[in-house]
Design an enzyme around this catalytic site. Structure first.
Site, PDB file in Angstrom:
ATOM      1  N   GLU A   1      18.332 -23.239 -35.228  1.00  0.00           N
ATOM      2  CA  GLU A   1      18.886 -22.447 -36.334  1.00  0.00           C
ATOM      3  C   GLU A   1      18.346 -22.887 -37.691  1.00  0.00           C
ATOM      4  OE1 GLU A   1      20.554 -23.600 -33.782  1.00  0.00           O
ATOM      5  OE2 GLU A   1      22.250 -22.334 -33.223  1.00  0.00           O
TER       6      GLU A   1
ATOM      7  N   THR B   1      18.538 -20.017 -28.762  1.00  0.00           N
ATOM      8  CA  THR B   1      19.116 -21.335 -28.492  1.00  0.00           C
ATOM      9  C   THR B   1      19.587 -21.327 -27.042  1.00  0.00           C
ATOM     10  OG1 THR B   1      21.313 -20.619 -29.085  1.00  0.00           O
ATOM     11  CG2 THR B   1      19.988 -21.538 -30.846  1.00  0.00           C
TER      12      THR B   1
HETATM   13  P1  AMP Z   1      17.874 -27.519 -30.479  1.00  0.00           P
HETATM   14  O1  AMP Z   1      18.336 -26.362 -31.298  1.00  0.00           O
HETATM   15  O2  AMP Z   1      17.739 -27.212 -29.024  1.00  0.00           O
HETATM   16  O3  AMP Z   1      16.661 -28.151 -31.071  1.00  0.00           O
HETATM   17  O4  AMP Z   1      19.035 -28.616 -30.497  1.00  0.00           O
HETATM   18  C1  AMP Z   1      19.545 -29.079 -31.713  1.00  0.00           C
HETATM   19  C2  AMP Z   1      20.490 -30.215 -31.468  1.00  0.00           C
HETATM   20  O5  AMP Z   1      19.804 -31.340 -30.908  1.00  0.00           O
HETATM   21  C3  AMP Z   1      21.131 -30.746 -32.727  1.00  0.00           C
HETATM   22  O6  AMP Z   1      22.228 -29.970 -33.167  1.00  0.00           O
HETATM   23  C4  AMP Z   1      21.527 -32.157 -32.304  1.00  0.00           C
HETATM   24  O7  AMP Z   1      22.746 -32.152 -31.590  1.00  0.00           O
HETATM   25  C5  AMP Z   1      20.412 -32.552 -31.367  1.00  0.00           C
HETATM   26  N1  AMP Z   1      19.416 -33.375 -32.094  1.00  0.00           N
HETATM   27  C6  AMP Z   1      18.261 -32.989 -32.653  1.00  0.00           C
HETATM   28  N2  AMP Z   1      17.618 -34.047 -33.195  1.00  0.00           N
HETATM   29  C7  AMP Z   1      18.394 -35.133 -32.994  1.00  0.00           C
HETATM   30  C8  AMP Z   1      18.294 -36.531 -33.335  1.00  0.00           C
HETATM   31  N3  AMP Z   1      17.247 -37.037 -33.971  1.00  0.00           N
HETATM   32  N4  AMP Z   1      19.319 -37.335 -32.960  1.00  0.00           N
HETATM   33  C9  AMP Z   1      20.391 -36.854 -32.296  1.00  0.00           C
HETATM   34  N5  AMP Z   1      20.547 -35.562 -31.955  1.00  0.00           N
HETATM   35  C10 AMP Z   1      19.566 -34.699 -32.300  1.00  0.00           C
END
Ligand code: AMP
Length: 543
Positions: free
Chosen positions: A330, A185
């Site tokens: 995750e 991450t």
């Molecule tokens: P990552 O692990 O880099 O994919 O980031 C995950 C985070 O992206 C999540 O915990 C959310 O805060 C944000 N996220 C993912 N999908 C969405 C969505 N459709 N709308 C708003 N936030 C999102």
């Protein structure tokens, strides 16, 4: 008493075996890094993945060893994944968009032994090769004809390397809980954290992703994962598509509007997935050229919230259904998808769009709850928001080489997101928990205030942060970038927001700035904003 069914471990390479047996000729089309379009099929991908496995085995790569890939979505990357998986080694997708220092840190932390690299990344890698201490050999994902001179250690062209194997090799067999893949991450403040998927979690995640109310892909679909394999397993599509026998279209290094449109059109893509930024580029290109999307049926939008106008344009102008999705590294990464349950299926127009702004409902395999700070469950009324926590077969229980407890007493992982749940189980993100403003023990959603503020015709971008307040702990400060050549007063912006939100949600002040800082992935860098405004004195602070 134990059941009397066969022991058939859920191993990822069984997916490519299945695809080769049942969907042998299904096309796998890629835009190669060298330029031309390349076509292969699942039988051939499996045949060459066996060579990768054989060759890795000969290079001494063993069960549990980490093998890095720094690569775009192509057929070669796919072969490498299955080859690594088939000997029980661990594919480690490294995100090339990170800073080189972060890449070095991640590779060293994972102790990757080999790295498969696309031509695109050679110059930057060569500059930082000294920092990649654990890598014994680099395999460049190209053929002899395109192989450049390189200073990388023991570098070899991929085609030469697998050319030395005859493919007369059998996959290894091992427990289904064996580690399969790894992805870090990208923390904005802390060091990145390693998420370690297992064969079992990947197979179950792929089955979950394929369900009709999730991605609903079938063997009749042509799937274009624009989302890269290095971004949370390209949302599972490199495993789900062969499992379901769907044709795959891999976009390589070109993710711009015209390049994606060309693939959508010439490959007759029916299903695609990416973050909003990619779709902004595609829609801008379509607007310019006047082209249509006659083959495309469904687009998954996730990674950050899908803007309402984007969902509307896809559906109304191009007749493409949007599935809003939410997840995280995750979670392998799928957490929820906004397909329509019967309770909402009949809705049309604005009412349908209202539902589609939600991030959707959890498929089987993901359990969700929202809680307050003391882990007390909050009601699913579509209004109350709290910490979003998840539990499931493809959700992390620990980070790699890190003993920190990350689950609550009931085994749920705190996603760091703040959300509402409606009575039909649809979740909507309202904030990140570290961004929510805690005013007098109550929570104010920074995202809601930002969305409202950018509705003002003079506002280009807005960010809301909590600023220390003697009475309420924190109160919202609205930070605004005005559109070019525009002028506006604090009162003008606040008047616009008045009446559209609860009175106590109103920002205490407005700060006009030239620019708002962003992360490498385009999200607002609130940590930096908070630092910049940490001594800000709100006009209400004296009261
Ligand atoms: P990552 O692990 O880099 O994919 O980031 C995950 C985070 O992206 C999540 O915990 C959310 O805060 C944000 N996220 C993912 N999908 C969405 C969505 N459709 N709308 C708003 N936030 C999102």
């Amino acid at each position: 008493m134990q059941g009397l069914m066969q022991d058939w471990p859920l191993l990822c390479h069984r997916i490519i075996d299945h695809a080769a047996a049942q969907h042998a000729d299904r096309p796998v089309i890629s835009r190669s890094i060298e330029g031309p379009i390349h076509t292969t099929n699942y039988a051939e991908v499996r045949r060459r993945a066996l060579k990768v496995a054989q060759r890795l085995d000969r290079d001494g790569i063993k069960l549990g060893d980490r093998v890095a890939t720094l690569a775009w979505n192509t057929w070669r990357h796919l072969e490498v994944w299955y080859g690594i998986l088939g000997i029980g080694a661990i594919y480690h997708t490294v995100n090339p968009r990170l800073f080189p220092e972060q890449i070095c840190w991640i590779v060293n932390h994972a102790e990757d032994r080999m790295m498969f690299v696309d031509l695109t990344f050679l110059p930057i890698l060569e500059k930082h090769a000294a920092g990649l201490k654990s890598i014994e050999r680099f395999v460049i994902l190209t053929d002899a004809a395109h192989m450049p001179q390189t200073t990388l250690k023991n570098a070899v062209a991929y085609e030469e390397w697998i050319g030395e194997a005859d493919g007369d090799f059998a996959w290894k067999s091992f427990d289904e809980n064996t580690a399969a893949g790894m992805c870090y991450t990208s923390g904005t403040t802390d060091n990145p954290k390693g998420v370690l998927y297992s064969h079992r979690s990947n197979v179950l995640h792929s089955m979950m992703a394929g369900m009709p109310d999730a991605m609903g892909v079938s063997s009749c679909d042509v799937v274009l994962p624009v989302v890269p394999m290095f971004h949370a397993n390209c949302w599972g599509l490199a495993l789900t598509s062969p499992m379901l026998g769907a044709s795959l279209v891999m976009p390589g290094a070109r993710l711009d509007g015209p390049a994606i449109y060309e693939l959508l059109d010439t490959c007759k893509v029916t299903f695609t997935a990416a973050v909003p930024t990619v779709w902004l580029m595609l829609l801008a290109d379509l607007e310019k050229t006047g082209a249509k999307l006659p083959h495309l049926r469904r687009v998954v939008i996730g990674g950050s919230a899908s803007p309402r106008a984007m969902t509307q344009t896809f559906q109304e102008k191009y007749n493409v259904d949007v599935i809003h999705a939410w997840g995280m590294t995750e979670m392998s990464p799928l957490g929820s998808l906004c397909s329509m349950k019967p309770e909402y299926a009949a809705l049309a127009g604005e009412a349908r769009l209202d539902v589609q702004m939600k991030q959707g409902h959890a498929p089987f395999g993901v359990e969700m709850k929202i809680t307050d700070d003391s882990n007390r469950p909050l009601p699913w009324d579509g209004k109350t928001f709290g910490r979003l926590k998840v539990r499931g077969a493809s959700v992390a229980r620990r980070y790699f080489k890190d003993d920190t407890e990350i689950l609550d007493p009931d085994g749920f992982f705190d996603t760091g997101d703040v959300a509402t749940m409606d009575p039909h189980g649809y979740m909507q993100i309202t904030d990140r928990s570290k961004d929510v403003i805690k005013s007098g023990g109550e929570w104010i959603s920074s995202i809601d205030l930002e969305n409202l503020a950018v509705g003002h015709p003079k506002v280009a971008e807005a960010a809301v942060i909590g600023v220390r307040h003697p009475k309420w702990d924190e109160r919202p400060l609205l930070v605004v970038v005005l559109k070019k050549d525009q002028q506006a007063s604090r009162e003008e912006i606040l008047d616009f927001m008045q009446g559209k939100i609860a009175k106590w949600w109103m920002p205490d002040d407005v700060a006009f700035v030239a620019e708002i800082p962003h992360t490498a992935t385009g999200k607002i860098l609130k940590t930096e904003l908070r630092e910049r405004f940490k001594d800000y004195r709100l006009p209400t602070a004296a009261a």
